[in-house]
Motif scaffolding. Structure first.
Motif, PDB file in Angstrom:
ATOM      1  N   HIS A  76      -8.245  -4.876   4.310  1.00  0.00           N
ATOM      2  CA  HIS A  76      -8.954  -3.590   4.150  1.00  0.00           C
ATOM      3  C   HIS A  76      -8.810  -2.754   5.422  1.00  0.00           C
ATOM      4  N   GLY A  77      -8.940  -3.419   6.562  1.00  0.00           N
ATOM      5  CA  GLY A  77      -8.806  -2.706   7.834  1.00  0.00           C
ATOM      6  C   GLY A  77      -7.388  -2.189   8.071  1.00  0.00           C
ATOM      7  N   TRP A  78      -6.393  -3.014   7.785  1.00  0.00           N
ATOM      8  CA  TRP A  78      -5.000  -2.613   8.020  1.00  0.00           C
ATOM      9  C   TRP A  78      -4.576  -1.457   7.109  1.00  0.00           C
ATOM     10  N   THR A  79      -4.971  -1.553   5.834  1.00  0.00           N
ATOM     11  CA  THR A  79      -4.440  -0.597   4.846  1.00  0.00           C
ATOM     12  C   THR A  79      -5.359   0.588   4.607  1.00  0.00           C
ATOM     13  N   GLY A  80      -6.654   0.419   4.879  1.00  0.00           N
ATOM     14  CA  GLY A  80      -7.615   1.465   4.536  1.00  0.00           C
ATOM     15  C   GLY A  80      -7.841   1.575   3.036  1.00  0.00           C
ATOM     16  N   ARG A  81      -7.265   0.685   2.240  1.00  0.00           N
ATOM     17  CA  ARG A  81      -7.418   0.724   0.779  1.00  0.00           C
ATOM     18  C   ARG A  81      -8.660  -0.061   0.350  1.00  0.00           C
ATOM     19  N   PRO A  82      -9.232   0.315  -0.781  1.00  0.00           N
ATOM     20  CA  PRO A  82     -10.320  -0.502  -1.329  1.00  0.00           C
ATOM     21  C   PRO A  82      -9.820  -1.917  -1.608  1.00  0.00           C
ATOM     22  N   VAL A  83     -10.606  -2.904  -1.204  1.00  0.00           N
ATOM     23  CA  VAL A  83     -10.226  -4.314  -1.375  1.00  0.00           C
ATOM     24  C   VAL A  83     -11.364  -5.055  -2.062  1.00  0.00           C
ATOM     25  N   ILE A  84     -10.993  -5.932  -2.977  1.00  0.00           N
ATOM     26  CA  ILE A  84     -11.961  -6.879  -3.549  1.00  0.00           C
ATOM     27  C   ILE A  84     -11.539  -8.279  -3.135  1.00  0.00           C
ATOM     28  N   ASN A  85     -12.500  -9.019  -2.612  1.00  0.00           N
ATOM     29  CA  ASN A  85     -12.267 -10.408  -2.230  1.00  0.00           C
ATOM     30  C   ASN A  85     -12.289 -11.283  -3.492  1.00  0.00           C
ATOM     31  N   ALA A  86     -11.146 -11.854  -3.808  1.00  0.00           N
ATOM     32  CA  ALA A  86     -11.054 -12.764  -4.971  1.00  0.00           C
ATOM     33  C   ALA A  86     -11.091 -14.218  -4.519  1.00  0.00           C
ATOM     34  N   GLY A  87     -11.626 -14.440  -3.306  1.00  0.00           N
ATOM     35  CA  GLY A  87     -11.755 -15.789  -2.772  1.00  0.00           C
ATOM     36  C   GLY A  87     -11.032 -15.920  -1.452  1.00  0.00           C
ATOM     37  N   ASP A  88     -11.793 -16.116  -0.353  1.00  0.00           N
ATOM     38  CA  ASP A  88     -11.165 -16.308   0.962  1.00  0.00           C
ATOM     39  C   ASP A  88     -11.646 -17.619   1.576  1.00  0.00           C
ATOM     40  N   GLY A  89     -10.717 -18.572   1.635  1.00  0.00           N
ATOM     41  CA  GLY A  89     -11.030 -19.861   2.250  1.00  0.00           C
ATOM     42  C   GLY A  89     -12.312 -20.457   1.712  1.00  0.00           C
ATOM     43  N   ILE A  90     -13.170 -20.900   2.618  1.00  0.00           N
ATOM     44  CA  ILE A  90     -14.447 -21.496   2.195  1.00  0.00           C
ATOM     45  C   ILE A  90     -15.573 -20.460   2.243  1.00  0.00           C
ATOM     46  N   SER A  91     -15.231 -19.182   2.373  1.00  0.00           N
ATOM     47  CA  SER A  91     -16.270 -18.200   2.677  1.00  0.00           C
ATOM     48  C   SER A  91     -16.971 -17.625   1.438  1.00  0.00           C
ATOM     49  N   ALA A 133       0.841  -1.206   0.000  1.00  0.00           N
ATOM     50  CA  ALA A 133       0.000   0.000   0.000  1.00  0.00           C
ATOM     51  C   ALA A 133       0.873   1.252   0.000  1.00  0.00           C
ATOM     52  N   ALA A 134       1.979   1.203   0.777  1.00  0.00           N
ATOM     53  CA  ALA A 134       2.882   2.364   0.831  1.00  0.00           C
ATOM     54  C   ALA A 134       3.583   2.585  -0.504  1.00  0.00           C
ATOM     55  N   ILE A 135       3.822   1.502  -1.239  1.00  0.00           N
ATOM     56  CA  ILE A 135       4.439   1.638  -2.569  1.00  0.00           C
ATOM     57  C   ILE A 135       3.521   2.431  -3.502  1.00  0.00           C
ATOM     58  N   GLY A 136       2.206   2.322  -3.266  1.00  0.00           N
ATOM     59  CA  GLY A 136       1.297   3.141  -4.067  1.00  0.00           C
ATOM     60  C   GLY A 136       0.200   2.381  -4.773  1.00  0.00           C
ATOM     61  N   LEU A 137      -0.123   1.182  -4.300  1.00  0.00           N
ATOM     62  CA  LEU A 137      -1.245   0.469  -4.917  1.00  0.00           C
ATOM     63  C   LEU A 137      -2.552   1.059  -4.393  1.00  0.00           C
ATOM     64  N   ASP A 138      -3.452   1.376  -5.312  1.00  0.00           N
ATOM     65  CA  ASP A 138      -4.692   2.062  -4.920  1.00  0.00           C
ATOM     66  C   ASP A 138      -5.808   1.094  -4.563  1.00  0.00           C
ATOM     67  N   VAL A 139      -5.903  -0.005  -5.325  1.00  0.00           N
ATOM     68  CA  VAL A 139      -6.965  -1.005  -5.110  1.00  0.00           C
ATOM     69  C   VAL A 139      -6.281  -2.357  -4.956  1.00  0.00           C
ATOM     70  N   LEU A 140      -6.695  -3.125  -3.958  1.00  0.00           N
ATOM     71  CA  LEU A 140      -6.070  -4.425  -3.705  1.00  0.00           C
ATOM     72  C   LEU A 140      -7.079  -5.547  -3.996  1.00  0.00           C
ATOM     73  N   VAL A 141      -6.673  -6.460  -4.865  1.00  0.00           N
ATOM     74  CA  VAL A 141      -7.478  -7.650  -5.154  1.00  0.00           C
ATOM     75  C   VAL A 141      -6.814  -8.803  -4.414  1.00  0.00           C
ATOM     76  N   VAL A 142      -7.556  -9.437  -3.504  1.00  0.00           N
ATOM     77  CA  VAL A 142      -6.935 -10.372  -2.554  1.00  0.00           C
ATOM     78  C   VAL A 142      -7.569 -11.755  -2.636  1.00  0.00           C
ATOM     79  N   ARG A 143      -6.723 -12.754  -2.796  1.00  0.00           N
ATOM     80  CA  ARG A 143      -7.143 -14.152  -2.580  1.00  0.00           C
ATOM     81  C   ARG A 143      -6.260 -14.730  -1.485  1.00  0.00           C
ATOM     82  N   HIS A 144      -6.909 -15.394  -0.531  1.00  0.00           N
ATOM     83  CA  HIS A 144      -6.145 -15.968   0.593  1.00  0.00           C
ATOM     84  C   HIS A 144      -6.906 -17.164   1.145  1.00  0.00           C
ATOM     85  N   ARG A 145      -6.167 -18.131   1.654  1.00  0.00           N
ATOM     86  CA  ARG A 145      -6.823 -19.347   2.171  1.00  0.00           C
ATOM     87  C   ARG A 145      -7.582 -19.088   3.465  1.00  0.00           C
ATOM     88  N   GLU A 146      -7.272 -17.994   4.181  1.00  0.00           N
ATOM     89  CA  GLU A 146      -7.946 -17.725   5.459  1.00  0.00           C
ATOM     90  C   GLU A 146      -9.235 -16.939   5.243  1.00  0.00           C
TER      91      GLU A 146
END
Ligand code: CP
Length: 295
Positions: free
Chosen positions: A115-130, A94-107
């Protein structure tokens, strides 16, 4: 919309707006690149901590189609191998300068935490079984393209529903458009929801407008007994018992000869590649929504 974390809790109007915008992009894409350059000066970071083919590539293409810049983060080649945590990693990108984060993670919940840590817009690209919300948007676009309306459609979601984040979003999305859902699978692979369930695919197959097949997600703990394929594979014989206009869907990756016969996956009822194609306009709409682009 500051983040797109899931369909659960979303109202019909909000989902309809996203799907409508995705359909708008879908109508423009076949003729070439969309005329809209709505992500100009916006840098989208692809933070895929789990493997992906169609979601990651379609997010990349969606960003580029809208004139956004794209930065790919590869966890295996990153300083996470030196012990850097996910939190420090995302604060860094985020500090490098990414404006929108697309995130996939097993958790489960990691996109929300990022989203909470960075305050940046986030799109969930798949989180665990959720959840996997942009897959659900692409699937709504695909069904609307085929049927014109989802109201009254009876959709059988078949297989390992319990471990499927695709189902986690789809089971909330389809009823917002008036579709009816029935869950089909072995007892150990069906979650408790408000939707009716059956362990007998043959009992319901003739009543369904859509067979939405899911693979066994063994990487998330799915275990099936030896009779799984006999009970739940959509093979040619079963496919002949489907309603004349019924269609077959699958979010991919498919396991040919397990949940679906190769001839059915490649056959005339299959919308599997349309789902992939519609992933691009779906992700264009999602990126615009979290980037705050007005339409
Ligand atoms: N449907 C889906 O999420 O596929 P990928 O894992 O290839 O992105």
């Amino acid at each position: 919309m500051k983040a797109l974390l899931g369909i659960r809790g979303m109202g019909a109007a909000e989902l309809e707006r996203l799907v409508h915008r995705a359909r708008h992009h879908a109508t423009l894409l076949p003729g070439g690149r969309t005329a809209e350059k709505s992500l100009v000066n916006i840098t989208v970071g692809m933070l895929f901590f789990e493997p992906s083919t169609r979601t990651r590539l379609s997010f990349e293409l969606a960003s580029r189609r809208l004139a956004g810049e794209v930065v790919i983060f590869d966890p295996d080649q990153s300083s996470m191998s030196k012990g850097e945590t996910v939190q420090d990693t995302v604060l860094t990108v985020a500090a490098i300068g990414l404006d929108v984060l697309v995130v996939r993670h097993r958790e489960v919940g990691m996109p929300e935490r990022i989203h909470g840590w960075t305050g940046r817009p986030v799109i969930n690209a798949g989180d665990g079984i959720s959840e996997h919300p942009t897959q659900a948007i692409a699937d709504c676009v695909t069904l609307l393209e085929r049927f014109g309306t989802l109201a009254g459609l009876r959709v059988g979601v078949v297989g390992d529903v319990l471990h499927s984040r695709v189902a986690g979003s789809l089971l909330h999305a389809l009823p917002l458009f008036g579709a009816e859902i029935v869950l089909v699978g072995p007892e150990g692979l069906l979650p408790e929801t408000e939707h009716p369930t059956t362990t007998d695919l043959d009992e319901v197959i003739e009543t369904l407008d859509v067979l939405y097949l899911l693979r066994l997600q063994r990487e998330r703990g799915a275990v099936a007994d030896a009779g799984y394929e006999r009970g739940y594979q959509l093979d040619e014989g079963r496919a002949t018992r489907m309603k004349p206009d019924a269609v077959v869907m699958h979010p991919g990756p498919i396991n040919r000869g397990v949940e679906i016969a190769a001839s059915v996956a490649d056959g005339p009822r299959s919308l599997i590649l349309r789902q992939v194609t519609n992933g691009v306009p779906a992700r264009m709409a999602a990126l615009e929504a979290v980037a705050g682009v007005a339409w």
